[in-house]
Design an enzyme around this catalytic site. Structure first.
Site, PDB file in Angstrom:
ATOM      1  N   THR A   1      18.303  29.584  39.830  1.00 52.99           N
ATOM      2  CA  THR A   1      18.052  28.606  40.885  1.00 52.99           C
ATOM      3  C   THR A   1      16.897  28.985  41.807  1.00 52.99           C
ATOM      4  O   THR A   1      16.349  28.121  42.482  1.00 52.99           O
ATOM      5  CB  THR A   1      19.317  28.403  41.739  1.00 52.99           C
ATOM      6  OG1 THR A   1      19.766  29.684  42.223  1.00 52.99           O
ATOM      7  CG2 THR A   1      20.424  27.768  40.911  1.00 52.99           C
TER       8      THR A   1
ATOM      9  N   LEU B   1      13.623  36.535  39.011  1.00 53.85           N
ATOM     10  CA  LEU B   1      14.838  35.814  39.373  1.00 53.85           C
ATOM     11  C   LEU B   1      15.469  36.456  40.600  1.00 53.85           C
ATOM     12  O   LEU B   1      15.746  37.656  40.610  1.00 53.85           O
ATOM     13  CB  LEU B   1      15.836  35.846  38.204  1.00 53.85           C
ATOM     14  CG  LEU B   1      17.209  35.231  38.452  1.00 53.85           C
ATOM     15  CD1 LEU B   1      17.101  33.736  38.720  1.00 53.85           C
ATOM     16  CD2 LEU B   1      18.128  35.492  37.262  1.00 53.85           C
ATOM     17  N   ILE B   2      15.687  35.666  41.670  1.00 58.60           N
ATOM     18  CA  ILE B   2      16.298  36.228  42.878  1.00 58.60           C
ATOM     19  C   ILE B   2      17.632  35.581  43.211  1.00 58.60           C
ATOM     20  O   ILE B   2      18.379  36.099  44.047  1.00 58.60           O
ATOM     21  CB  ILE B   2      15.350  36.134  44.097  1.00 58.60           C
ATOM     22  CG1 ILE B   2      15.057  34.676  44.445  1.00 58.60           C
ATOM     23  CG2 ILE B   2      14.085  36.921  43.876  1.00 58.60           C
ATOM     24  CD1 ILE B   2      14.356  34.518  45.783  1.00 58.60           C
ATOM     25  N   SER B   3      17.951  34.451  42.592  1.00 60.09           N
ATOM     26  CA  SER B   3      19.243  33.825  42.859  1.00 60.09           C
ATOM     27  C   SER B   3      19.612  32.927  41.683  1.00 60.09           C
ATOM     28  O   SER B   3      18.743  32.355  41.032  1.00 60.09           O
ATOM     29  CB  SER B   3      19.203  33.008  44.150  1.00 60.09           C
ATOM     30  OG  SER B   3      20.501  32.540  44.494  1.00 60.09           O
ATOM     31  N   SER B   4      20.921  32.839  41.437  1.00 58.16           N
ATOM     32  CA  SER B   4      21.374  32.026  40.320  1.00 58.16           C
ATOM     33  C   SER B   4      22.755  31.471  40.606  1.00 58.16           C
ATOM     34  O   SER B   4      23.455  31.923  41.523  1.00 58.16           O
ATOM     35  CB  SER B   4      21.400  32.853  39.025  1.00 58.16           C
ATOM     36  OG  SER B   4      22.345  33.907  39.134  1.00 58.16           O
TER      37      SER B   4
END
Length: 329
Positions: A86, A93-96
């Site tokens: 996300t 990638l820092i948030s999912s």
């Protein structure tokens, strides 16, 4: 204020029911309260856009795409049993949004009871907090994240779905003392070790569930200075807790049999004993103990120290766990 008008509500409900049926086949969601939460909380409201990895980098799918086929693809993806990227920054990638079946497994293991208060570390999209709100009531749910953009969007997503948990911006490693005490703490980001300050924000007998190494540790809090527990059986891979100082990256060990080097359970032991065991010593232990599964390992936090262990916290196989930042204490 109730949920906002949702043009994808009908299609989303059908896709959600199919997802819940799929997850239930794995043996989780046997608790009717959690099944109802997954049936009622619309995941697509929490992922108005997400990124799909491709050969040329990340491709963005979003609900406002002018192409109807791509909008349909976005909605289908929101209800697949997969994690969704996300937030991506500089290709990282820092948030999912976690895989729904793994979320269901974690929430089931958390063993919440009516009236309990829960702290979530790592707000993500807000979806997990909304599931907790559905189960416990929004006044009993607190979620924390270091990134103000993430907390702002999590708050907005929850409100769009009709939930208003307490959403705090701050270092999750410090917990949320102004909302303590908590009966449960659940982390949705990988930790190098368990911040002892969390224990001091827990009620006696509380549970802490957190990703550690490539597994999920479930600790029972005895008091403000002691907690202990074992790992759940399955693997778990999460984005690292921002603000933590992770262990130095471990180079791929050389000279190990390929079969062992590619084994998920051996990789778990390597990660858990990084800095304590030489990879070849770890291999000897792993083979001698007949390739132990995750649930044979545990963690003890006590007296300002913490260590991982195999089978027995006072046994022959114990390893100091992680390096805590001083302000985590």
């Amino acid at each position: 204020m109730g949920p906002q008008q949702d043009v994808f509500a009908e299609d989303g409900a059908r896709a959600r029911q199919a997802l819940v049926t799929e997850i239930a086949r794995t043996g989780v969601l046997s608790d009717p309260a959690w099944r109802a939460a997954f049936e009622d909380v619309p995941r697509h409201l929490f992922v108005p856009y997400y990124f799909v990895a491709g050969t040329g980098g990340y491709e963005r799918l979003w609900r406002e795409d002018p192409d109807p086929a791509r909008r349909e693809r976005w909605l289908r993806g929101a209800y697949r049993d997969i994690p969704l990227a996300t937030r991506v920054r500089d290709g990282q990638l820092i948030s999912s949004s976690s895989q729904p079946s793994l979320m269901a497994e974690m929430l089931d293991a958390l063993d919440v009871r009516d009236g309990q208060r829960v702290l979530e570390i790592g707000a993500g999209t807000g979806y997990n907090a909304a599931l907790l709100c559905h189960r416990l009531g929004e006044e009993r749910v607190t979620t924390v994240d270091l990134d103000p953009e993430i907390t702002e969007s999590a708050r907005a997503h929850c409100a769009a779905a009709g939930y208003r948990p307490a959403v705090h911006t701050g270092d999750g490693a410090r917990g949320c003392p102004e909302r303590a005490p908590f009966d449960r703490i659940i982390a949705t980001c990988t930790l190098p070790s368990v911040p002892p300050v969390w224990l001091r924000q827990c009620s006696r007998g509380a549970l802490i569930l957190a990703p550690l190494s490539t597994g999920l540790i479930l600790l029972r809090v005895r008091d403000a200075d002691h907690a202990e527990g074992r790992f759940l059986p399955g693997p778990a891979y999460f984005v690292a807790l921002r603000g933590a100082t992770p262990p130095a990256p471990r180079s791929r060990p050389s000279g190990l049999p390929r079969r062992a080097a590619q084994n998920d359970l051996f990789a778990f032991l390597l990660e858990l004993t990084a800095g304590s065991l030489d990879p070849h010593e770890a291999l000897s232990l792993w083979q001698r103990e007949r390739r132990p599964r995750r649930e044979r390992y545990g963690v003890t936090v006590s007296g300002g120290r913490q260590w991982a262990w195999l089978d027995d916290p006072e046994g022959p196989y114990v390893w100091p766990l992680g390096t805590l930042q001083p302000d985590w204490r």
